[in-house]
Design a protein around this motif. Structure first.
Motif, PDB file in Angstrom:
ATOM      1  N   PHE A  69       1.298  -1.646  -0.058  1.00 21.58           N
ATOM      2  CA  PHE A  69      -0.136   0.385  -0.374  1.00 21.58           C
ATOM      3  C   PHE A  69       1.079   1.218   0.012  1.00 21.58           C
ATOM      4  N   PRO A  70       0.943   1.890  -0.861  1.00 22.61           N
ATOM      5  CA  PRO A  70       1.582   3.605  -0.890  1.00 22.61           C
ATOM      6  C   PRO A  70       0.828   3.590  -0.248  1.00 22.61           C
ATOM      7  N   LYS A  71       1.930   5.213   1.061  1.00 22.90           N
ATOM      8  CA  LYS A  71       1.261   6.364   1.110  1.00 22.90           C
ATOM      9  C   LYS A  71       0.382   7.553   0.111  1.00 22.90           C
ATOM     10  N   PRO A  72      -0.428   8.097   0.620  1.00 29.10           N
ATOM     11  CA  PRO A  72      -0.485   9.305  -0.465  1.00 29.10           C
ATOM     12  C   PRO A  72       0.272  10.557  -0.509  1.00 29.10           C
ATOM     13  N   ALA A  73      -0.365  10.686  -1.811  1.00 28.00           N
ATOM     14  CA  ALA A  73       0.557  11.908  -2.170  1.00 28.00           C
ATOM     15  C   ALA A  73       0.667  13.146  -1.260  1.00 28.00           C
ATOM     16  N   GLU A  74       2.041  13.347  -1.345  1.00 26.82           N
ATOM     17  CA  GLU A  74       1.582  15.272  -0.121  1.00 26.82           C
ATOM     18  C   GLU A  74       0.706  16.214  -0.800  1.00 26.82           C
ATOM     19  N   ASN A  75       0.122  16.479  -1.658  1.00 30.74           N
ATOM     20  CA  ASN A  75      -0.278  17.218  -2.624  1.00 30.74           C
ATOM     21  C   ASN A  75      -1.895  16.781  -2.364  1.00 30.74           C
ATOM     22  N   ASP A  76      -2.027  15.157  -1.754  1.00 33.76           N
ATOM     23  CA  ASP A  76      -3.326  15.063  -1.485  1.00 33.76           C
ATOM     24  C   ASP A  76      -4.730  15.483  -0.668  1.00 33.76           C
ATOM     25  N   ASN A  77      -5.013  16.609  -1.314  1.00 35.07           N
ATOM     26  CA  ASN A  77      -6.146  18.006  -0.817  1.00 35.07           C
ATOM     27  C   ASN A  77      -7.415  17.176  -0.424  1.00 35.07           C
ATOM     28  N   GLU A 108       6.633   5.681  15.951  1.00 36.05           N
ATOM     29  CA  GLU A 108       6.029   6.256  14.998  1.00 36.05           C
ATOM     30  C   GLU A 108       4.669   6.364  14.291  1.00 36.05           C
ATOM     31  N   ARG A 109       3.737   4.972  14.406  1.00 37.11           N
ATOM     32  CA  ARG A 109       2.315   4.754  14.281  1.00 37.11           C
ATOM     33  C   ARG A 109       2.243   6.414  14.985  1.00 37.11           C
ATOM     34  N   LEU A 110       1.857   6.471  16.098  1.00 40.00           N
ATOM     35  CA  LEU A 110       2.118   7.962  17.417  1.00 40.00           C
ATOM     36  C   LEU A 110       2.374   8.840  16.964  1.00 40.00           C
ATOM     37  N   THR A 111       3.507   9.633  16.373  1.00 38.46           N
ATOM     38  CA  THR A 111       3.951  10.613  15.959  1.00 38.46           C
ATOM     39  C   THR A 111       4.190  11.147  15.144  1.00 38.46           C
ATOM     40  N   VAL A 112       3.622  10.365  13.700  1.00 39.48           N
ATOM     41  CA  VAL A 112       3.257  11.268  12.915  1.00 39.48           C
ATOM     42  C   VAL A 112       1.740  11.429  13.246  1.00 39.48           C
ATOM     43  N   ILE A 113       0.716  11.844  13.916  1.00 38.44           N
ATOM     44  CA  ILE A 113      -0.180  11.790  14.481  1.00 38.44           C
ATOM     45  C   ILE A 113      -0.684  13.587  14.949  1.00 38.44           C
ATOM     46  N   ALA A 114       1.233  14.353  14.779  1.00 41.62           N
ATOM     47  CA  ALA A 114       1.193  14.879  15.234  1.00 41.62           C
ATOM     48  C   ALA A 114       0.514  16.092  13.842  1.00 41.62           C
ATOM     49  N   GLU A 115       1.552  15.577  13.054  1.00 41.46           N
ATOM     50  CA  GLU A 115       1.281  15.597  11.833  1.00 41.46           C
ATOM     51  C   GLU A 115       0.088  16.213  10.482  1.00 41.46           C
ATOM     52  N   LEU A 116      -0.436  14.643  10.398  1.00 38.20           N
ATOM     53  CA  LEU A 116      -1.555  14.756  10.465  1.00 38.20           C
ATOM     54  C   LEU A 116      -2.661  15.363  11.355  1.00 38.20           C
ATOM     55  N   ALA A 117      -2.447  15.309  12.465  1.00 32.71           N
ATOM     56  CA  ALA A 117      -4.062  16.207  12.946  1.00 32.71           C
ATOM     57  C   ALA A 117      -3.901  17.503  12.833  1.00 32.71           C
ATOM     58  N   LYS A 118      -2.810  18.204  12.272  1.00 31.54           N
ATOM     59  CA  LYS A 118      -2.570  20.029  11.853  1.00 31.54           C
ATOM     60  C   LYS A 118      -2.779  20.059  10.551  1.00 31.54           C
ATOM     61  N   ARG A 119      -2.050  19.027   9.771  1.00 31.04           N
ATOM     62  CA  ARG A 119      -2.798  18.950   8.201  1.00 31.04           C
ATOM     63  C   ARG A 119      -4.506  19.061   7.907  1.00 31.04           C
ATOM     64  N   TYR A 120      -4.636  18.107   8.547  1.00 29.34           N
ATOM     65  CA  TYR A 120      -6.008  17.628   8.779  1.00 29.34           C
ATOM     66  C   TYR A 120      -7.004  18.425  10.223  1.00 29.34           C
ATOM     67  N   PRO A 121      -6.943  19.531   9.878  1.00 30.43           N
ATOM     68  CA  PRO A 121      -7.428  19.771  11.234  1.00 30.43           C
ATOM     69  C   PRO A 121      -8.994  19.591  12.196  1.00 30.43           C
ATOM     70  N   GLU A 122     -10.154  19.477  10.344  1.00 28.97           N
ATOM     71  CA  GLU A 122     -11.193  19.147  10.778  1.00 28.97           C
ATOM     72  C   GLU A 122     -11.334  17.470  11.275  1.00 28.97           C
ATOM     73  N   ALA A 123     -10.318  16.926  11.247  1.00 28.47           N
ATOM     74  CA  ALA A 123     -10.425  15.320  10.654  1.00 28.47           C
ATOM     75  C   ALA A 123     -10.687  14.924  12.408  1.00 28.47           C
ATOM     76  N   ARG A 124     -11.765  14.088  13.072  1.00 26.30           N
ATOM     77  CA  ARG A 124     -11.810  13.109  13.572  1.00 26.30           C
ATOM     78  C   ARG A 124     -10.488  12.317  14.400  1.00 26.30           C
ATOM     79  N   ILE A 125     -10.101  11.920  15.479  1.00 27.26           N
ATOM     80  CA  ILE A 125      -8.697  11.642  16.064  1.00 27.26           C
ATOM     81  C   ILE A 125      -9.022  10.252  16.746  1.00 27.26           C
ATOM     82  N   VAL A 126      -8.895   8.625  15.802  1.00 32.53           N
ATOM     83  CA  VAL A 126      -9.728   7.729  17.111  1.00 32.53           C
ATOM     84  C   VAL A 126      -8.233   6.996  17.301  1.00 32.53           C
TER      85      VAL A 126
END
Length: 266
Positions: A69-77, A108-126
């Motif tokens: 499974f590839p990681k989503p592209a950086e420009n995937d908005n 890294e499963r956890l530390t990446v959440i800090a970045e993703l939470a900022k990238r997607y500010p409206e997303a719920r974190i489960v």
């Protein structure tokens, strides 16, 4: 009962544990006077441990899974409704005893959440993770994750904690029941790259479509298919991880917990 049985069988499914067990049986056979049998078992144990520990076999087995499974592209908005991160990043026994956030090699499963939470500010974190040990008690992973997410500055109202799951299938089923994802919503699934095929398969089988966001890569790429390890311990650790995941894929497929033997992107 099934959970306890899976843990016991899982112990012997790890090549390092199996080979050490064979060696111990060989030693007992020698003491009992069965020299030929004992000697043969000891030789098998030592040679197999050496081959598994020093050869690139562990990398070869992991590469197939990590590149699935590839990681989503950086420009995937595209909008994201929520992010599900699976447990497996904490040493819950140490965390419970010390009162600390004790991370392991899957951090890294956890530390990446800090970045993703900022990238997607409206997303719920489960976060999905309970107590998956058989003999030792400690904090649940969800309890420790809550403290870590707080340190990231993520608003508490964005966070949902699932603290009952003990394996990947329960991660999928309990998370689905907890968040009740709506039709057409996009949810990201964060876990180790080698664990992603089994995880996506479980979520699909549970009726919870997710987009893979793999992290925690253990290999550099196909150049590692010929790279031997510097120590037997390092190589055995890699082989154990890979074999455990492949065994999990077979067992989950047989039991119907996943939708394919080695799930792939749709």
């Amino acid at each position: 009962m099934f959970f306890a049985l899976s843990k016991v069988l899982g112990f012997f499914a790890l090549p390092s544990n199996l080979m050490i067990s064979i060696g111990l049986v060989g030693a007992l056979a020698l003491f009992a006077g069965w020299v030929r049998l004992g000697g043969a078992l000891l030789v098998i144990s030592v040679l197999t441990l050496a081959v598994l520990g020093l050869s690139p076999l562990g990398n070869i087995l992991l590469l197939v899974l990590e590149d699935r499974f590839p990681k989503p592209a950086e420009n995937d908005n595209r909008p994201v409704a929520g992010i599900v991160v699976l447990g497996g990043s904490f040493d819950t026994i140490v965390a419970g005893a010390r009162g600390e956030v004790a991370l392991n090699e899957s951090a890294e499963r956890l530390t990446v959440i800090a970045e993703l939470a900022k990238r997607y500010p409206e997303a719920r974190i489960v976060f999905s993770g309970g107590q998956g040990t058989l003999f030792y008690s400690g904090a649940t992973e969800a309890q420790v994750a809550a403290r870590m997410f707080e340190s990231f500055g993520i608003a508490p109202e964005r966070i949902t904690l699932e603290d009952r799951s003990r394996n990947t299938r329960e991660n999928a089923v309990f998370s689905r029941d907890l968040v009740n994802p709506g039709a057409g919503e996009r949810w990201l699934l964060v876990t180790s790259a080698y664990h992603m095929p089994r995880s996506v398969g479980c979520f699909r089988a549970a009726g919870f479509p997710v987009d893979a966001f793999p992290v925690d890569y253990r290999t550099r790429g196909y150049e590692d298919m010929t790279r031997p390890f510097r120590s037997v311990g390092e190589g055995l650790r890699r082989v154990d991880i890979a074999v455990r995941e492949w065994v999990g894929l077979f067992v989950y497929r047989i039991t119907g917990y996943t939708d394919a033997l080695v799930p792939a992107p749709l």
